[in-house]
Write an enzyme that holds these catalytic residues in place. Structure first.
Site, short mmCIF file in Angstrom:
data_model
loop_
_atom_site.label_atom_id
_atom_site.label_comp_id
_atom_site.label_asym_id
_atom_site.label_seq_id
_atom_site.Cartn_x
_atom_site.Cartn_y
_atom_site.Cartn_z
N HIS A 83 0.93 -1.09 -0.08
CA HIS A 83 0.00 0.10 -0.02
C HIS A 83 0.85 1.22 -0.04
O HIS A 83 1.78 1.28 0.67
CB HIS A 83 -0.89 0.02 1.28
CG HIS A 83 -1.82 1.41 1.47
ND1 HIS A 83 -1.15 2.24 2.48
CD2 HIS A 83 -2.61 1.68 0.71
CE1 HIS A 83 -2.20 3.18 2.41
NE2 HIS A 83 -3.24 3.07 1.24
N SER A 84 0.72 2.26 -0.74
CA SER A 84 1.13 3.51 -1.00
C SER A 84 2.77 3.31 -0.99
O SER A 84 3.35 2.80 -1.85
CB SER A 84 0.72 4.34 0.32
OG SER A 84 1.12 5.82 0.09
#
Length: 242
Positions: A83-84
């Protein structure tokens, strides 16, 4: 789990300022369905925030954090989700340990090529602003976390959950880069999931690159950037739908 469902192994990698804690809701749901889930926290963050400043922390550290989970837990056929900022770590792991992986999922994640650091992609004035913020708040060791609202969180309970747990991001991971000899993804099945409500502007370059890859799967999730907090059921649905 029904007879038609296969038990899978997921390693879920968090983004900047977060820790393994951010995957709690997703991990709980997957485990309840009989899947194996690991949510490692990268060096200097979350419950490992006491290590900030105790040793140099760069992108290679973040990659090694995940490599060691795969190695010491003897994991194979892994669905590796980043994520991210976690997108950078999973790219590095795909380079070094592709034989352990089933597929990569970039959940509203950053993607950078060989030798490119995060700071290389930002305007010089913004880089100096981030360095100054690190110096004033963390003795130059880490970039302080943003307001949770900037992560696309709308419900008060979600905002409070995240705000109480964010920690500074080690400055060195912005200054360092990945060394890649293979193409991003290293030939593994890859998917990019764009969180659209609202869209996280800082990821536009990564999204454009991923969408241009003919062999990458593209999905859109109608939730904010911190999807594992704001819409864990939706994340689980898409993970199992692959």
């Amino acid at each position: 789990m029904t007879d038609s469902q296969e038990s899978q192994t997921f390693v879920l990698v968090h983004g900047a300022w977060h820790g393994g804690w951010c995957w709690t809701r997703v991990a709980r749901a997957l485990r309840a369905l009989g899947h194996t889930v690991y949510t490692p926290t990268q060096t200097g963050l979350g419950e490992r925030s006491h290590l900030l400043g105790k040793l140099p922390i760069g992108l290679d550290t973040f990659v090694r954090d995940i490599e060691n989970v795969l190695h010491w837990e003897d994991l194979h056929d892994v669905v590796l989700v980043g994520h991210s900022f976690g997108g950078l770590a999973i790219t590095g792991v795909a380079e070094s340990m592709p034989q352990r992986l089933r597929r990569l999922v970039y959940l509203d994640a950053f993607i950078l090529g060989n030798g490119v650091s995060t700071f290389d992609t930002l305007p010089p004035a913004l880089v100096e602003k981030l360095r100054a913020a690190a110096q004033s708040s963390c003795q130059g060791l880490g970039v302080p976390p943003p307001r949770p609202a900037s992560l696309g969180l709308e419900r008060e309970a979600d905002t409070q959950f995240v705000a109480a747990r964010l920690t500074p991001q080690p400055l060195g991971v912005y200054e360092s880069s990945l060394r890649l000899d293979k193409p991003i993804g290293n030939g593994l099945p890859c998917a990019y999931w764009h969180c659209t409500a609202p869209s996280f502007a800082a990821l536009e370059g990564a999204r454009q690159w991923a969408r241009a890859q003919a062999d990458w799967e593209w999905r859109e999730l109608a939730t904010g950037h911190d999807a594992m907090v704001s819409a864990p059921e939706l994340v689980v649905k898409h993970l199992l739908d692959m």
